[in-house]
Scaffold this active site. Structure first.
Site, PDB file in Angstrom:
ATOM      1  N   ILE A   9       0.825  -1.222   0.000  1.00  0.00           N
ATOM      2  CA  ILE A   9       0.000   0.000   0.000  1.00  0.00           C
ATOM      3  C   ILE A   9       0.860   1.273   0.000  1.00  0.00           C
ATOM      4  CG2 ILE A   9      -0.199   0.027   2.548  1.00  0.00           C
ATOM      5  CD1 ILE A   9      -3.106   0.952   0.279  1.00  0.00           C
ATOM      6  N   GLN A  12       4.133   3.145  -4.973  1.00  0.00           N
ATOM      7  CA  GLN A  12       3.476   3.948  -6.024  1.00  0.00           C
ATOM      8  C   GLN A  12       2.116   3.359  -6.415  1.00  0.00           C
ATOM      9  OE1 GLN A  12       5.233   5.183 -10.197  1.00  0.00           O
ATOM     10  NE2 GLN A  12       4.572   3.069 -10.353  1.00  0.00           N
ATOM     11  N   SER A 126       4.908  -9.417 -13.581  1.00  0.00           N
ATOM     12  CA  SER A 126       5.754  -8.369 -14.153  1.00  0.00           C
ATOM     13  C   SER A 126       6.319  -8.770 -15.507  1.00  0.00           C
ATOM     14  CB  SER A 126       6.910  -8.105 -13.184  1.00  0.00           C
ATOM     15  OG  SER A 126       7.957  -7.432 -13.835  1.00  0.00           O
ATOM     16  N   GLU A 128       9.171  -8.299 -16.302  1.00  0.00           N
ATOM     17  CA  GLU A 128      10.529  -8.829 -16.037  1.00  0.00           C
ATOM     18  C   GLU A 128      10.563 -10.349 -16.214  1.00  0.00           C
ATOM     19  OE1 GLU A 128      13.427  -6.240 -15.829  1.00  0.00           O
ATOM     20  OE2 GLU A 128      13.873  -8.124 -14.798  1.00  0.00           O
ATOM     21  N   TYR A 150      14.659 -11.240  -9.030  1.00  0.00           N
ATOM     22  CA  TYR A 150      13.321 -10.616  -9.025  1.00  0.00           C
ATOM     23  C   TYR A 150      12.426 -11.319 -10.042  1.00  0.00           C
ATOM     24  CZ  TYR A 150       9.670  -7.163  -9.968  1.00  0.00           C
ATOM     25  OH  TYR A 150       8.459  -6.549 -10.165  1.00  0.00           O
TER      26      TYR A 150
HETATM   27  O1  G4F Z   1      13.913   1.649 -13.736  1.00  0.00           O
HETATM   28  P1  G4F Z   1      14.495   0.303 -13.613  1.00  0.00           P
HETATM   29  O2  G4F Z   1      15.252   0.014 -12.360  1.00  0.00           O
HETATM   30  O3  G4F Z   1      13.311  -0.711 -13.843  1.00  0.00           O
HETATM   31  P2  G4F Z   1      13.265  -2.270 -14.273  1.00  0.00           P
HETATM   32  O4  G4F Z   1      14.501  -2.972 -13.919  1.00  0.00           O
HETATM   33  O5  G4F Z   1      12.846  -2.327 -15.712  1.00  0.00           O
HETATM   34  O6  G4F Z   1      12.100  -2.825 -13.348  1.00  0.00           O
HETATM   35  C1  G4F Z   1      10.881  -2.133 -13.161  1.00  0.00           C
HETATM   36  O7  G4F Z   1       9.930  -2.577 -14.089  1.00  0.00           O
HETATM   37  C2  G4F Z   1       9.521  -3.945 -13.931  1.00  0.00           C
HETATM   38  C3  G4F Z   1       8.491  -4.238 -15.012  1.00  0.00           C
HETATM   39  O8  G4F Z   1       9.143  -4.601 -16.183  1.00  0.00           O
HETATM   40  C4  G4F Z   1       8.961  -4.155 -12.541  1.00  0.00           C
HETATM   41  F1  G4F Z   1       8.557  -5.426 -12.407  1.00  0.00           F
HETATM   42  C5  G4F Z   1      10.013  -3.805 -11.518  1.00  0.00           C
HETATM   43  O9  G4F Z   1       9.494  -3.944 -10.215  1.00  0.00           O
HETATM   44  C6  G4F Z   1      10.417  -2.357 -11.724  1.00  0.00           C
HETATM   45  O10 G4F Z   1       9.286  -1.551 -11.465  1.00  0.00           O
HETATM   46  O11 G4F Z   1      15.497   0.037 -14.829  1.00  0.00           O
HETATM   47  C7  G4F Z   1      15.090   0.209 -16.173  1.00  0.00           C
HETATM   48  C8  G4F Z   1      16.292   0.061 -17.090  1.00  0.00           C
HETATM   49  C9  G4F Z   1      17.149  -1.183 -16.820  1.00  0.00           C
HETATM   50  O12 G4F Z   1      17.485  -1.767 -18.044  1.00  0.00           O
HETATM   51  C10 G4F Z   1      18.407  -0.636 -16.159  1.00  0.00           C
HETATM   52  O13 G4F Z   1      19.585  -1.402 -16.414  1.00  0.00           O
HETATM   53  O14 G4F Z   1      17.153   1.176 -16.872  1.00  0.00           O
HETATM   54  C11 G4F Z   1      18.496   0.723 -16.833  1.00  0.00           C
HETATM   55  N1  G4F Z   1      19.292   1.693 -16.086  1.00  0.00           N
HETATM   56  C12 G4F Z   1      20.327   2.416 -16.607  1.00  0.00           C
HETATM   57  N2  G4F Z   1      20.862   3.191 -15.654  1.00  0.00           N
HETATM   58  C13 G4F Z   1      19.158   2.023 -14.800  1.00  0.00           C
HETATM   59  C14 G4F Z   1      20.152   2.966 -14.530  1.00  0.00           C
HETATM   60  N3  G4F Z   1      18.273   1.604 -13.865  1.00  0.00           N
HETATM   61  C15 G4F Z   1      18.374   2.166 -12.632  1.00  0.00           C
HETATM   62  N4  G4F Z   1      17.478   1.785 -11.697  1.00  0.00           N
HETATM   63  N5  G4F Z   1      19.345   3.072 -12.309  1.00  0.00           N
HETATM   64  C16 G4F Z   1      20.267   3.508 -13.217  1.00  0.00           C
HETATM   65  O15 G4F Z   1      21.128   4.333 -12.913  1.00  0.00           O
END
Ligand code: G4F
Length: 326
Positions: A9, A12, A126, A128, A150
């Site tokens: 809850i 987001q 997800s 993922e 995950y």
């Molecule tokens: O924003 P992210 O951390 O999201 P990610 O890994 O796609 O997961 C999110 O979406 C999923 C649904 O597909 C959910 F299930 C999950 O709970 C979450 O909400 O990363 C997105 C992309 C990745 O490829 C990562 O390698 O962005 C790339 N990235 C590049 N630089 C980064 C960064 N991610 C993060 N968090 N931080 C960086 O500095």
């Protein structure tokens, strides 16, 4: 009055879903973990209509107690370790909460949910789970190939939900949601990390942001649109699984470019440093969903375009950073 019990809850999606259900006249009960949880205090002042009950996906008796207390018509399981990068460092915890937690909640529903008023269950699956994708775009029948603890735990939760539906006739649905963002997104996720940094750089509060893989592509929608789909799934005659997505893929690089431009910064490359710490042991290169089943059966479609999503997140971050300066 219908009652909804929501795990996760304070996140987001939990907040958007609570607002959506409250507007529909639901009594909303939220499960909060831990002792003196600071997020619970924030929630109590931000969304005062939510009733809070203690509970943890790692603790079956607490889930039974939360169900007995709330007597829900609908249960939405949004609780999880949601940050993929963290799941590599805390793999066992992730498997316990995101995987076994689903099984515990389904068992609790089986134990508490009466025959006369069967509880309807929503599982936050997800995109993922598709990981190293076998086809593009991905739909409900695309084979799963997770690339992180995950993703693996979400696959277990997903299959367990389907299994409980088929074995015990539970009204259990799984929403395979692609990335969904908003101004309420945590700062650890790439979208909010970027919009917040762009705002702070525009205001002269910092000079650069360290990022990982800019080439990864995601299908980014608005969280407020996606929680409507969760509710719709539980209003159908039959339980089923649905992909929820926009059908458009953008790279992290495109997101950064657009966010910086919305903050009034044209030379974004001068402000972005690539840092190996933000690369993952295994990456998900491309996710893009085919939500035609949700369009057809649920009548669901995303409403907020990508550009509006990015600019609204930047505008929000500019506003909060300016307020801190005042
Ligand atoms: O924003 P992210 O951390 O999201 P990610 O890994 O796609 O997961 C999110 O979406 C999923 C649904 O597909 C959910 F299930 C999950 O709970 C979450 O909400 O990363 C997105 C992309 C990745 O490829 C990562 O390698 O962005 C790339 N990235 C590049 N630089 C980064 C960064 N991610 C993060 N968090 N931080 C960086 O500095």
């Amino acid at each position: 009055m219908s009652t909804a019990l929501i795990t996760g809850i304070t996140g987001q999606d939990g907040q958007y879903l609570a607002e959506t259900l409250h507007a529909k006249g639901y009594r909303v009960v939220g499960v909060v973990t831990g002792q003196r949880n600071p997020h619970a205090d924030a929630l109590a002042s931000g969304l005062p209509f939510v009733e809070l009950v203690g509970g943890d996906l790692a603790d079956l008796p607490s889930l039974i107690a939360a169900l007995e207390y709330s007597q829900p018509d609908e249960v939405y399981n949004l609780g999880a370790i949601s940050y993929v990068a963290l799941s590599f460092k805390q793999a066992e915890l992730t498997a316990n909460v995101n995987g076994l937690g689903v099984l515990r909640l389904l068992e609790a529903i089986r134990l508490v949910g009466g025959q006369d008023n069967p509880i309807r269950f929503y599982q936050a699956s997800s995109s993922e789970m598709f990981g190293k994708v076998r086809e593009t775009p991905q739909n409900e029948l695309t084979p799963l190939h997770p690339r992180s603890p995950y993703g693996s735990a979400k696959v277990f939760g997903h299959h367990t939900t389907v299994n409980y539906r088929e074995s015990y006739g539970l009204f259990a649905c799984s929403g395979i949601l692609f990335n969904h963002e908003s101004p309420r997104r945590g700062l650890e996720f790439v979208t909010r990390k970027v919009t917040n940094a762009a705002a702070r750089i525009a205001l002269g509060l910092q000079d650069e942001v360290a990022l990982g893989n800019l080439e990864a592509k995601r299908d980014w929608g608005f969280a407020g649109d996606y929680v409507r789909a969760m509710h719709l799934m539980l209003q159908q005659d039959e339980p089923d699984d649905f992909v929820i997505a926009t059908g458009e893929a953008r790279s992290v690089r495109e997101f950064v470019q657009l966010a910086f431009s919305a903050a009034g910064i044209d030379d974004w490359e001068r402000h972005v440093r690539i840092d190996p710490r933000f690369f993952r042991p295994a990456e998900v290169d491309l996710l893009v969903g085919d939500a035609s089943k949700a369009h057809r059966v649920l009548g669901w479609a995303p409403q907020m375009p990508f550009e509006t999503l990015v600019t609204s997140m930047v505008a929000h971050d500019l506003e909060i950073e300016r307020r801190k300066l005042a």
